[in-house]
Design an enzyme around this catalytic site. Sequence first.
Site, PDB file in Angstrom:
ATOM      1  N   HIS A 110      -0.990  37.594 -33.279  1.00 11.66           N
ATOM      2  CA  HIS A 110       0.383  37.320 -32.817  1.00 11.66           C
ATOM      3  C   HIS A 110       1.176  36.553 -33.884  1.00 11.66           C
ATOM      4  O   HIS A 110       1.602  35.415 -33.653  1.00 11.66           O
ATOM      5  CB  HIS A 110       0.359  36.546 -31.485  1.00 11.66           C
ATOM      6  CG  HIS A 110       1.647  36.672 -30.710  1.00 11.66           C
ATOM      7  ND1 HIS A 110       1.698  36.637 -29.336  1.00 11.66           N
ATOM      8  CD2 HIS A 110       2.937  36.837 -31.108  1.00 11.66           C
ATOM      9  CE1 HIS A 110       2.958  36.761 -28.927  1.00 11.66           C
ATOM     10  NE2 HIS A 110       3.732  36.879 -29.998  1.00 11.66           N
ATOM     11  N   GLY A 131      15.595  47.766 -28.975  1.00 12.00           N
ATOM     12  CA  GLY A 131      16.408  46.552 -28.872  1.00 12.00           C
ATOM     13  C   GLY A 131      16.639  45.993 -30.260  1.00 12.00           C
ATOM     14  O   GLY A 131      16.632  46.729 -31.248  1.00 12.00           O
TER      15      GLY A 131
HETATM   16  P1  NDP Z   1      15.597  43.016 -26.861  1.00 11.84           P
HETATM   17  O1  NDP Z   1      15.945  42.537 -25.506  1.00 11.84           O
HETATM   18  O2  NDP Z   1      16.670  43.174 -27.869  1.00 11.84           O
HETATM   19  O3  NDP Z   1      14.831  44.410 -26.756  1.00 11.84           O
HETATM   20  C1  NDP Z   1      13.984  44.717 -25.711  1.00 11.84           C
HETATM   21  C2  NDP Z   1      14.025  46.194 -25.516  1.00 11.84           C
HETATM   22  O4  NDP Z   1      13.088  46.515 -24.480  1.00 11.84           O
HETATM   23  C3  NDP Z   1      15.401  46.711 -25.065  1.00 11.84           C
HETATM   24  O5  NDP Z   1      15.833  47.690 -25.957  1.00 11.84           O
HETATM   25  C4  NDP Z   1      15.118  47.317 -23.708  1.00 11.84           C
HETATM   26  O6  NDP Z   1      15.791  48.529 -23.531  1.00 11.84           O
HETATM   27  C5  NDP Z   1      13.635  47.629 -23.818  1.00 11.84           C
HETATM   28  N1  NDP Z   1      13.081  47.877 -22.518  1.00 11.84           N
HETATM   29  C6  NDP Z   1      13.174  47.131 -21.393  1.00 11.84           C
HETATM   30  N2  NDP Z   1      12.578  47.772 -20.378  1.00 11.84           N
HETATM   31  C7  NDP Z   1      12.110  48.943 -20.868  1.00 11.84           C
HETATM   32  C8  NDP Z   1      11.402  50.036 -20.320  1.00 11.84           C
HETATM   33  N3  NDP Z   1      11.082  50.057 -19.034  1.00 11.84           N
HETATM   34  N4  NDP Z   1      11.075  51.058 -21.133  1.00 11.84           N
HETATM   35  C9  NDP Z   1      11.407  51.041 -22.446  1.00 11.84           C
HETATM   36  N5  NDP Z   1      12.085  50.034 -23.010  1.00 11.84           N
HETATM   37  C10 NDP Z   1      12.426  49.005 -22.237  1.00 11.84           C
HETATM   38  O7  NDP Z   1      14.470  42.032 -27.385  1.00 11.84           O
HETATM   39  P2  NDP Z   1      13.907  41.855 -28.876  1.00 11.84           P
HETATM   40  O8  NDP Z   1      13.970  43.155 -29.575  1.00 11.84           O
HETATM   41  O9  NDP Z   1      14.519  40.679 -29.496  1.00 11.84           O
HETATM   42  O10 NDP Z   1      12.366  41.491 -28.549  1.00 11.84           O
HETATM   43  C11 NDP Z   1      11.558  42.412 -27.884  1.00 11.84           C
HETATM   44  C12 NDP Z   1      10.221  41.823 -27.534  1.00 11.84           C
HETATM   45  O11 NDP Z   1       9.423  41.684 -28.689  1.00 11.84           O
HETATM   46  C13 NDP Z   1      10.250  40.418 -26.939  1.00 11.84           C
HETATM   47  O12 NDP Z   1      10.542  40.463 -25.560  1.00 11.84           O
HETATM   48  C14 NDP Z   1       8.867  39.919 -27.228  1.00 11.84           C
HETATM   49  O13 NDP Z   1       8.021  40.240 -26.150  1.00 11.84           O
HETATM   50  C15 NDP Z   1       8.437  40.706 -28.448  1.00 11.84           C
HETATM   51  N6  NDP Z   1       8.306  39.884 -29.645  1.00 11.84           N
HETATM   52  C16 NDP Z   1       7.092  39.800 -30.260  1.00 11.84           C
HETATM   53  C17 NDP Z   1       6.941  39.090 -31.418  1.00 11.84           C
HETATM   54  C18 NDP Z   1       5.620  38.995 -32.092  1.00 11.84           C
HETATM   55  O14 NDP Z   1       5.362  37.972 -32.696  1.00 11.84           O
HETATM   56  N7  NDP Z   1       4.788  40.009 -32.035  1.00 11.84           N
HETATM   57  C19 NDP Z   1       8.069  38.381 -32.033  1.00 11.84           C
HETATM   58  C20 NDP Z   1       9.294  38.524 -31.306  1.00 11.84           C
HETATM   59  C21 NDP Z   1       9.391  39.266 -30.159  1.00 11.84           C
HETATM   60  P3  NDP Z   1      17.125  48.580 -22.667  1.00 11.84           P
HETATM   61  O15 NDP Z   1      18.117  47.796 -23.438  1.00 11.84           O
HETATM   62  O16 NDP Z   1      17.425  50.029 -22.586  1.00 11.84           O
HETATM   63  O17 NDP Z   1      16.807  47.968 -21.365  1.00 11.84           O
HETATM   64  C1  DGY Z   2       8.509  35.729 -29.337  1.00 11.23           C
HETATM   65  O1  DGY Z   2       9.388  35.028 -29.845  1.00 11.23           O
HETATM   66  O2  DGY Z   2       8.615  36.225 -28.208  1.00 11.23           O
HETATM   67  C2  DGY Z   2       7.292  36.020 -30.157  1.00 11.23           C
HETATM   68  O3  DGY Z   2       6.292  36.596 -29.454  1.00 11.23           O
HETATM   69  C3  DGY Z   2       6.846  34.906 -31.024  1.00 11.23           C
HETATM   70  O4  DGY Z   2       7.819  34.651 -31.964  1.00 11.23           O
END
Ligand code: NDP
Ligand code: DGY
Length: 327
Positions: free
Chosen positions: A292, A162
Site C-alpha cells: 500500500h 476518477g
Molecule cells: P475519485 O472519487 O476521483 O474516483 C473514484 C472513482 O470510482 C470514480 O470515478 C467513480 O466513478 C468510481 N466508482 C464509484 N463506484 C463505482 C462502481 N460501482 N463501478 C465503477 N466505478 C465506480 O477518487 P480518486 O481517484 O481520488 O481515488 C480513488 C480511490 O483510490 C480512493 O477511494 C482510494 O480507495 C484509492 N487510493 C489508493 C491509494 C493507494 O495508495 N493505493 C492512494 C490513493 C487512493 P463515478 O464518478 O462514475 O461514480
Molecule cells: C488513500 O489516500 O486513500 C490511500 O490509500 C493512501 O494514500
Amino acid sequence: MSAQQMLKVFVTRRIPQEGMKILKRAGMCNLSVWDSDEPVPRAELLKGVAGAHGLLCLLSDKIDVEVLDAAGPNLKVISTLSVGFDHLAIDEIKKRGIRVGYTPDVLTDATAELTVALLLATARRLPEGVEEVKNGGWSTWKPLWLCGYGLSGSTVGVIGLGRIGLAIARRLKPFGVKRLLYTGRQPKPQAQEVDGEYVPLDTLVSESDFVVVSCSLTPDTQGLCDKTFFSKMKKTSVFINTSRGAVVNQEDLFEALSSGQIAAAGLDVTTPEPLPTNHPLLTLKNCVVLPHIGSATYSTRGVMSELTANNLLAGLTGSEMPSELKL
Ligand code: NDP
Ligand code: DGY
C-alpha cells in the site's frame, strides 16, 4: 487562547512534521498524539478520542459508532490523511453533524505513477527477473525466458475513471495503448482527453489486456472482482488493483492466477493489510504484491499532512475547509 479554551485534538499516529507544525502553530489545539509509526490500539483510540473536538485519523483507523460515542458530543471534525474514506462510518458521522476533511488531488500523481510502475513490473515480470539474477537462475540469454506482455497496441480497461483513474490513463496512453476502455456510474466528459470509451463492465473485462482498478470502495464495488469477473478476462490479461483490497475476492483471484485463467496480477492493496506472510497469493510468481505505497513519496506525504492539518483547523473554527468531503 486560555488553557480552558484550547480545543482537544487527538492524532492517531506520528504524521509528517509539516502537518504537526501547522497544528502546533495554530495555538488553539490541546494536542494528544499516538506518537508511533504503528497503529493506535483500539482501546487507546477510544480513550484518546474521549471529549475531543477534532480527530486526525488514518485509513487504518476504523471510525465507527463506537469511536463516535467514545468521542462524545464535542466532536466537530474528522480529518483523514487519505483520499479514501471507506474507513469512516459516513452515515453516522453525517447524522451527528460532524464535518469530514480528506486529501483528494494532492496524491493523484504519485498514486498514478505507482500504478504504472506496478503494471509494468507485473506485466514484464520484473520481480521474477531480479530474483533470477540473484539466485543464479540467469544462465544465458534465452528466447523464451521471462517473456511477458507489453502495452503497445493493447487495450487497457480502467474501472473508475476518477481523479486517479484518469491520471493513470494519461500516463499509459503514450506507451502505445490502442483502446482505452472505462466503466463507472456514468460517462465522463474528461475521458475525451484519453479517447476513453465508456463501456459496460462485462465488455471492459472481456476485451481488455490490462484491467486496472482505481475506483473507490463502496457497497457496490465490494467484491466486484470475483470468480465470474476473472472468468471473463482473457487468459493473457493482467489485473492491477491500487484502490482497496476489498474490491477483490482474493480466493477467486488466487484460483484465477494459479489455474492460468489470467496471466498475472499486481496489487498495492489487500485484505487484510498487512497481508500475512503465509498468504497463498504470496506463493505465486505471477502475483506482485506491494505494501500500500501508492501515495508514498516524501513530498506527497508532506503535502497530505499539511492538507489534513488545515482541514482539521478549518473544521474546528467553522470555516471553509481546503478539502471537505461533501456528506
Ligand atoms: P475519485 O472519487 O476521483 O474516483 C473514484 C472513482 O470510482 C470514480 O470515478 C467513480 O466513478 C468510481 N466508482 C464509484 N463506484 C463505482 C462502481 N460501482 N463501478 C465503477 N466505478 C465506480 O477518487 P480518486 O481517484 O481520488 O481515488 C480513488 C480511490 O483510490 C480512493 O477511494 C482510494 O480507495 C484509492 N487510493 C489508493 C491509494 C493507494 O495508495 N493505493 C492512494 C490513493 C487512493 P463515478 O464518478 O462514475 O461514480
Ligand atoms: C488513500 O489516500 O486513500 C490511500 O490509500 C493512501 O494514500
